[in-house]
Motif scaffolding. Sequence first.
Motif, PDB file in Angstrom:
ATOM      1  N   ASP A  32       0.818  -1.208   0.000  1.00  0.00           N
ATOM      2  CA  ASP A  32       0.000   0.000   0.000  1.00  0.00           C
ATOM      3  C   ASP A  32       0.856   1.262   0.000  1.00  0.00           C
ATOM      4  O   ASP A  32       0.487   2.277  -0.590  1.00  0.00           O
ATOM      5  CB  ASP A  32      -0.921  -0.003   1.226  1.00  0.00           C
ATOM      6  CG  ASP A  32      -1.882   1.166   1.237  1.00  0.00           C
ATOM      7  OD1 ASP A  32      -2.644   1.323   0.256  1.00  0.00           O
ATOM      8  OD2 ASP A  32      -1.866   1.952   2.212  1.00  0.00           O
ATOM      9  N   GLU A  33       2.005   1.213   0.654  1.00  0.00           N
ATOM     10  CA  GLU A  33       2.899   2.372   0.675  1.00  0.00           C
ATOM     11  C   GLU A  33       3.441   2.710  -0.702  1.00  0.00           C
ATOM     12  O   GLU A  33       3.723   3.871  -1.005  1.00  0.00           O
ATOM     13  CB  GLU A  33       4.067   2.114   1.643  1.00  0.00           C
ATOM     14  CG  GLU A  33       3.656   2.123   3.107  1.00  0.00           C
ATOM     15  CD  GLU A  33       4.828   1.791   4.010  1.00  0.00           C
ATOM     16  OE1 GLU A  33       5.903   1.415   3.467  1.00  0.00           O
ATOM     17  OE2 GLU A  33       4.676   1.872   5.245  1.00  0.00           O
ATOM     18  N   VAL A  35       1.993   1.443  -3.801  1.00  0.00           N
ATOM     19  CA  VAL A  35       1.004   1.377  -4.872  1.00  0.00           C
ATOM     20  C   VAL A  35      -0.216   2.225  -4.578  1.00  0.00           C
ATOM     21  O   VAL A  35      -0.870   2.715  -5.500  1.00  0.00           O
ATOM     22  CB  VAL A  35       0.577  -0.095  -5.112  1.00  0.00           C
ATOM     23  CG1 VAL A  35      -0.484  -0.193  -6.199  1.00  0.00           C
ATOM     24  CG2 VAL A  35       1.782  -0.941  -5.490  1.00  0.00           C
ATOM     25  N   ASP A  36      -0.569   2.456  -3.325  1.00  0.00           N
ATOM     26  CA  ASP A  36      -1.818   3.103  -2.906  1.00  0.00           C
ATOM     27  C   ASP A  36      -3.004   2.233  -3.349  1.00  0.00           C
ATOM     28  O   ASP A  36      -3.679   2.506  -4.352  1.00  0.00           O
ATOM     29  CB  ASP A  36      -1.939   4.510  -3.491  1.00  0.00           C
ATOM     30  CG  ASP A  36      -3.071   5.308  -2.823  1.00  0.00           C
ATOM     31  OD1 ASP A  36      -3.836   4.720  -2.028  1.00  0.00           O
ATOM     32  OD2 ASP A  36      -3.194   6.513  -3.100  1.00  0.00           O
ATOM     33  N   LEU A  37      -3.219   1.174  -2.582  1.00  0.00           N
ATOM     34  CA  LEU A  37      -4.230   0.193  -2.933  1.00  0.00           C
ATOM     35  C   LEU A  37      -5.625   0.801  -3.029  1.00  0.00           C
ATOM     36  O   LEU A  37      -6.397   0.460  -3.941  1.00  0.00           O
ATOM     37  CB  LEU A  37      -4.221  -0.948  -1.908  1.00  0.00           C
ATOM     38  CG  LEU A  37      -2.976  -1.842  -1.890  1.00  0.00           C
ATOM     39  CD1 LEU A  37      -3.085  -2.883  -0.786  1.00  0.00           C
ATOM     40  CD2 LEU A  37      -2.787  -2.526  -3.238  1.00  0.00           C
ATOM     41  N   LEU A  38      -5.978   1.678  -2.110  1.00  0.00           N
ATOM     42  CA  LEU A  38      -7.329   2.254  -2.120  1.00  0.00           C
ATOM     43  C   LEU A  38      -7.566   3.085  -3.377  1.00  0.00           C
ATOM     44  O   LEU A  38      -8.632   3.016  -3.993  1.00  0.00           O
ATOM     45  CB  LEU A  38      -7.562   3.098  -0.864  1.00  0.00           C
ATOM     46  CG  LEU A  38      -7.634   2.325   0.453  1.00  0.00           C
ATOM     47  CD1 LEU A  38      -7.858   3.284   1.621  1.00  0.00           C
ATOM     48  CD2 LEU A  38      -8.746   1.276   0.417  1.00  0.00           C
ATOM     49  N   ARG A  39      -6.570   3.884  -3.753  1.00  0.00           N
ATOM     50  CA  ARG A  39      -6.708   4.688  -4.974  1.00  0.00           C
ATOM     51  C   ARG A  39      -6.795   3.791  -6.199  1.00  0.00           C
ATOM     52  O   ARG A  39      -7.599   4.031  -7.104  1.00  0.00           O
ATOM     53  CB  ARG A  39      -5.519   5.643  -5.101  1.00  0.00           C
ATOM     54  CG  ARG A  39      -5.601   6.567  -6.320  1.00  0.00           C
ATOM     55  CD  ARG A  39      -6.745   7.537  -6.187  1.00  0.00           C
ATOM     56  NE  ARG A  39      -6.931   8.312  -7.398  1.00  0.00           N
ATOM     57  CZ  ARG A  39      -7.859   9.256  -7.531  1.00  0.00           C
ATOM     58  NH1 ARG A  39      -8.679   9.530  -6.530  1.00  0.00           N
ATOM     59  NH2 ARG A  39      -7.978   9.917  -8.667  1.00  0.00           N
ATOM     60  N   VAL A 206       9.691  -2.922  -8.095  1.00  0.00           N
ATOM     61  CA  VAL A 206       9.894  -2.739  -6.660  1.00  0.00           C
ATOM     62  C   VAL A 206       9.923  -4.047  -5.894  1.00  0.00           C
ATOM     63  O   VAL A 206      10.765  -4.241  -5.016  1.00  0.00           O
ATOM     64  CB  VAL A 206       8.790  -1.813  -6.070  1.00  0.00           C
ATOM     65  CG1 VAL A 206       9.008  -1.602  -4.574  1.00  0.00           C
ATOM     66  CG2 VAL A 206       8.759  -0.476  -6.799  1.00  0.00           C
ATOM     67  N   ALA A 207       8.998  -4.962  -6.198  1.00  0.00           N
ATOM     68  CA  ALA A 207       8.796  -6.137  -5.349  1.00  0.00           C
ATOM     69  C   ALA A 207      10.064  -6.953  -5.157  1.00  0.00           C
ATOM     70  O   ALA A 207      10.335  -7.446  -4.056  1.00  0.00           O
ATOM     71  CB  ALA A 207       7.692  -7.013  -5.930  1.00  0.00           C
TER      72      ALA A 207
END
Length: 250
Positions: A32-33, A35-39, A206-207
């Motif tokens: 989430d940091e 990619v911003d999962l919610l967005r 990134v991963a």
Amino acid sequence: MAVGAFQASPTNTPAALVPTGDWTVQNVVLVDERVDLLRGLLNSFIVTGGAVAGTLVLGLPAGYALARLRWRGRGALFAAMLAVQMIPFQLLMIPLYIQVAGMYGLGDSYLGMVLPFLVNTTAVFIFRQYFLTVPDSLFEAARIDGAGELRIMLTIAAPLVRPAIATVVLVTFIGPWNEFLWPFLITKDTALQPLAVGLANFITNVATTMPNPNGAILAGALALALPVVVVFAALQRHFRAADLGSGLKG
């Protein structure tokens, strides 16, 4: 996938259903940091919701017209629609990009991502086949009572083909939700990209540099797959035979 997403050190080998070891939400937090999962989920829902709405609003009348109305050129149009289904979407991407981004100026926009999926020919075919199974006497009785074609479609035909509507919603939802190439091509603004595009960039760039790459990849995959599972679970009770003869006497 779900188990590995919350493990501190998931392996490449199949895990037990309830594995031993440390459990953590750090994998989801790290994804989430970056990619911003919610967005990403919001963008995916906007694009997919637009495709589903367009398919229902445009595809339902199209299927009804091909099945129940008599007009010149109906057979030729149906044959052309079937021919379109044989063309892979990837072959159309470059001309679509020139048209949508160049001629219409819809690059970096939700509408530009939705436009190619606004009408699903597979959905039109499904609607047509279901409308053909509705008894003619129901339509004839409605016309005798003075109902117009739009009212017949919405109040008589559509309630009888609920399994088709559920099928179309699911099929239409899965396609745009998992689509990567077209949103990646038409949208460069990361704030507008659906979750599938954001996760692909994350996995590529990134991963592999993270301390727990397997857990991060599984957490991202879980976030992308979970909404599809929820939609299927919500619609599965509608996948049954319709009572097409319930309005007939005798």
